[in-house]
Design a protein around this motif. Structure first.
Motif, PDB file in Angstrom:
ATOM      1  N   ILE A 100      80.318  42.852  25.971  1.00  0.00           N
ATOM      2  CA  ILE A 100      79.527  41.864  26.705  1.00  0.00           C
ATOM      3  C   ILE A 100      78.245  41.503  25.965  1.00  0.00           C
ATOM      4  O   ILE A 100      77.867  40.339  25.888  1.00  0.00           O
ATOM      5  CB  ILE A 100      79.192  42.365  28.140  1.00  0.00           C
ATOM      6  N   LYS A 101      77.564  42.479  25.383  1.00  0.00           N
ATOM      7  CA  LYS A 101      76.291  42.218  24.713  1.00  0.00           C
ATOM      8  C   LYS A 101      76.475  41.247  23.547  1.00  0.00           C
ATOM      9  O   LYS A 101      77.430  41.331  22.792  1.00  0.00           O
ATOM     10  CB  LYS A 101      75.664  43.524  24.237  1.00  0.00           C
TER      11      LYS A 101
ATOM     12  N   CYS B 282      75.600  37.913  29.197  1.00  0.00           N
ATOM     13  CA  CYS B 282      75.999  37.926  30.605  1.00  0.00           C
ATOM     14  C   CYS B 282      76.945  36.762  30.868  1.00  0.00           C
ATOM     15  O   CYS B 282      76.689  35.638  30.426  1.00  0.00           O
ATOM     16  CB  CYS B 282      74.775  37.839  31.511  1.00  0.00           C
ATOM     17  N   THR B 283      78.013  37.031  31.586  1.00  0.00           N
ATOM     18  CA  THR B 283      79.064  36.027  31.763  1.00  0.00           C
ATOM     19  C   THR B 283      78.573  34.749  32.435  1.00  0.00           C
ATOM     20  O   THR B 283      79.147  33.690  32.233  1.00  0.00           O
ATOM     21  CB  THR B 283      80.244  36.604  32.559  1.00  0.00           C
TER      22      THR B 283
ATOM     23  N   THR C 162      75.739  33.262  31.855  1.00  0.00           N
ATOM     24  CA  THR C 162      74.813  32.502  31.011  1.00  0.00           C
ATOM     25  C   THR C 162      75.527  31.587  30.022  1.00  0.00           C
ATOM     26  O   THR C 162      74.880  30.782  29.360  1.00  0.00           O
ATOM     27  CB  THR C 162      73.878  33.439  30.226  1.00  0.00           C
TER      28      THR C 162
ATOM     29  N   ASN D   4      82.733  32.506  26.694  1.00  0.00           N
ATOM     30  CA  ASN D   4      82.999  33.899  27.027  1.00  0.00           C
ATOM     31  C   ASN D   4      84.416  34.305  26.649  1.00  0.00           C
ATOM     32  O   ASN D   4      84.635  35.372  26.085  1.00  0.00           O
ATOM     33  CB  ASN D   4      82.769  34.145  28.521  1.00  0.00           C
TER      34      ASN D   4
ATOM     35  N   GLU E 295      81.409  48.568  27.695  1.00  0.00           N
ATOM     36  CA  GLU E 295      81.554  47.506  28.682  1.00  0.00           C
ATOM     37  C   GLU E 295      82.955  46.893  28.719  1.00  0.00           C
ATOM     38  O   GLU E 295      83.152  45.813  29.266  1.00  0.00           O
ATOM     39  CB  GLU E 295      80.479  46.432  28.486  1.00  0.00           C
TER      40      GLU E 295
END
Length: 176
Positions: free
Chosen positions: A39-40, A66-67, A69, A75, A102
């Motif tokens: 994720i990062k 963050c999904t 954003t 993504n 994550e």
């Protein structure tokens, strides 16, 4: 000794921190460690990334952040690429410890389709066929039951109290 699969999950703070601690221990024993962060984003830096790199750990931030954003397309592309990298790492014996940071979060995304870019069946197969001596660490909230079933260790990190509840934002050096 055969490598173990360890899962750090739950709604409390400290899952990645536990993985970082394990990585430091392994690096102290001259083991080769890699951390793949699902994720990062590589657009930011984090204290754990900086410290692990100083200790000789490879760290790859493969996500889009963050999904909420980024767009679903951004993504999905990042997660697809992250999973391709993870499959490559999990198929060779180069690393003693592989941290899939994550991954649990990535597998639980509901805002957009994910099953076609990180199929759970592929994740399970990769874990089942990993090199015998490789230890795998998987972090993130809401671990899938199938992953917990494969794991040799599952630690649930629970939140009892958190300063976020008092309006405190992420703290430099403590949270990132």
């Amino acid at each position: 000794m055969s490598g173990k699969i360890l899962v750090y999950t739950g709604d409390g703070k400290g899952k990645t921190t536990a993985a970082v601690g394990l990585a430091a221990r392994a690096l102290g024993r001259d083991m080769k460690v890699i951390m793949l962060q699902f994720i990062k984003s590589p657009d930011r830096d984090y204290g754990d990334q900086i410290a692990l790199e100083r200790l000789g750990c490879e760290v790859y931030q493969l996500g889009a952040g963050c999904t909420w954003t980024q767009s679903a397309e951004v993504n999905r592309a990042a997660l697809k690429s992250a999973w391709q990298k993870a499959k490559e790492v999990l198929q060779n014996e180069e690393y003693d410890v592989v941290i899939l940071d994550e991954l649990n979060i990535a597998l639980r995304i509901e805002e957009f389709p994910i099953d076609d870019v990180i199929p759970l069946s592929e994740v399970l197969q990769a874990l089942e066929t990993k090199p015998k001596s490789t230890h795998i660490i998987i972090t993130g909230r809401d671990a899938k039951q199938e992953i917990k079933n494969l794991a040799d260790l599952v630690s649930i990190v629970e939140e009892d109290k958190h300063y976020y509840q008092d309006g405190v934002q992420a703290i430099y050096g403590v949270d990132y």
